[in-house]
Scaffold this active site. Structure first.
Site, short mmCIF file in Angstrom:
data_model
loop_
_atom_site.label_atom_id
_atom_site.label_comp_id
_atom_site.label_asym_id
_atom_site.label_seq_id
_atom_site.Cartn_x
_atom_site.Cartn_y
_atom_site.Cartn_z
N PHE A 140 44.24 47.40 43.96
CA PHE A 140 44.76 47.54 42.94
C PHE A 140 45.84 48.41 42.33
O PHE A 140 45.51 49.09 42.06
CB PHE A 140 43.05 47.50 42.26
CG PHE A 140 42.18 46.45 42.65
CD1 PHE A 140 42.87 45.53 43.82
CD2 PHE A 140 41.20 46.25 42.22
CE1 PHE A 140 41.99 44.74 43.57
CE2 PHE A 140 40.11 45.87 43.01
CZ PHE A 140 40.83 44.96 43.34
N GLU A 141 47.17 48.04 41.21
CA GLU A 141 48.22 48.61 40.76
C GLU A 141 47.99 48.41 39.28
O GLU A 141 49.11 48.86 38.88
CB GLU A 141 49.28 48.07 41.40
CG GLU A 141 49.44 48.26 43.06
CD GLU A 141 50.10 47.20 43.99
OE1 GLU A 141 51.65 47.34 43.39
OE2 GLU A 141 50.37 47.21 45.08
N GLN A 142 47.00 48.61 38.89
CA GLN A 142 46.36 48.11 37.28
C GLN A 142 45.35 48.18 37.20
O GLN A 142 44.42 48.37 37.55
CB GLN A 142 46.72 46.57 37.22
CG GLN A 142 47.02 45.62 37.06
CD GLN A 142 47.48 45.19 38.39
OE1 GLN A 142 46.27 45.00 39.21
NE2 GLN A 142 47.78 44.09 38.49
#
Length: 311
Positions: A140-142
């Site tokens: 998960f990058e946001q």
């Protein structure tokens, strides 16, 4: 040695296209393969959406079947390859997220879907048929409203009800604590952290060997957190993540195969208790590198002082 497979990112660097998953089953240098990605949690019909680039992507290949009323692809050949790789001792994880992820479901519904679609649950829609993956990776990058902790706890409960060993892993970015996955690591059982020491500037692999703080590769901060029991799983292993090509991420993050191998040997020696191994993005870049990025890293670690618990 963990390697992401599925996005064929090396093609953007004029490298040969990634091969079907089964082409990598016999390579002893790769222990963990992360199928990337399940990138939309809730698509048409309420089902998730997968994308495996040139291997299984209905948006670019009309012959790829999609289950009725959904955007969920039926990747039968991948199911065959998953079982073959598992027979060769590979751990096969499904990575959820990525840079363009839509984290648009609720944790309860989504965790049940994952168990039913890809593991020991039951569903009329099985993307990989009767193949059962070995676990889930969260990339998960946001920021989002998705309850990552509830999802992880739900998955761990499902795992306990199963008949085989499962893994829950995460891919935090290297600034500690990670903005998107830091709370997950602190509050839920995670087996492995594939730390992205790239695309983050000051803590990238390219800073390895520089004096500590503020401009340095910061594995020591992650190790300190591990030693201070800052993670819910005190036995979670830390993996050193890299990009396997100069254009596989931010070019300033990239380090050569030999640099990375020497870095791994140094970290393995200095931090033997928390060190779990290496991760690289992605398979197409690793195999397009000379020497093979993953093979070079694995050989360096095998010559080191301690091997990973999980490989």
């Amino acid at each position: 040695m963990a390697v992401y497979w599925g996005q064929n990112s090396g093609a953007a660097g004029s490298l040969p296209y990634q091969q079907p998953l089964g082409a990598y089953c016999d390579d002893d240098s790769v222990d963990i393969i992360l199928l990337s990605f399940l990138y939309i949690l809730k698509g048409q019909g309420g089902y998730p959406v997968l994308n495996f680039a040139n291997i299984c992507d209905y948006t670019k290949n009309a012959s790829v079947p999609v289950f009725p009323g959904t955007e969920l692809m039926h990747c039968s050949d991948m199911g065959v390859d998953i079982k073959r790789c598992q027979e060769k001792g590979k751990i096969i994880l499904l990575s959820i997220g990525g840079a363009t992820a839509q984290l648009n479901s609720d944790a309860g519904t989504f965790s049940k879907q994952i168990w039913d679609l890809f593991m020991e649950g039951s569903s009329e829609f099985r993307p990989f048929d009767d193949a059962i993956i070995d676990g889930i990776d969260l990339d998960f990058e946001q920021q989002s409203q998705f309850d990552t902790i509830q999802f992880a706890n739900n998955m761990n409960n499902y795992f306990k009800s199963g008949t085989r060993k499962y893994y829950l892993t995460a891919a935090p970015q290297c600034p500690y604590p990670d903005a998107n996955l830091g709370n997950l690591l602190a509050q839920s059982h995670v087996d492995m952290a594939f730390i992205q020491f790239y695309n983050s500037g000051w803590c990238d692999n390219s800073k390895y060997g520089l004096p500590h703080w503020p401009e340095s590769m910061n594995y020591y901060m992650w190790d300190a957190a591990w030693r201070n029991n800052s993670f819910a799983n005190p036995n979670m292993r830390l993996y050193v993540g890299s990009t396997a090509g100069s254009s596989a991420g931010n070019p300033s993050s990239y380090v050569s195969p030999d640099f990375f191998a020497n870095e791994l040997k140094g970290l393995q020696k200095d931090y033997p208790d928390s060190f779990g191994g290496a991760m690289t993005w992605d398979m197409s870049w690793a195999y397009g590198s000379s020497p093979n990025y993953a093979t070079n890293a694995k050989q360096a670690m095998m010559a080191g002082s301690k091997c990973s618990v999980y490989a």
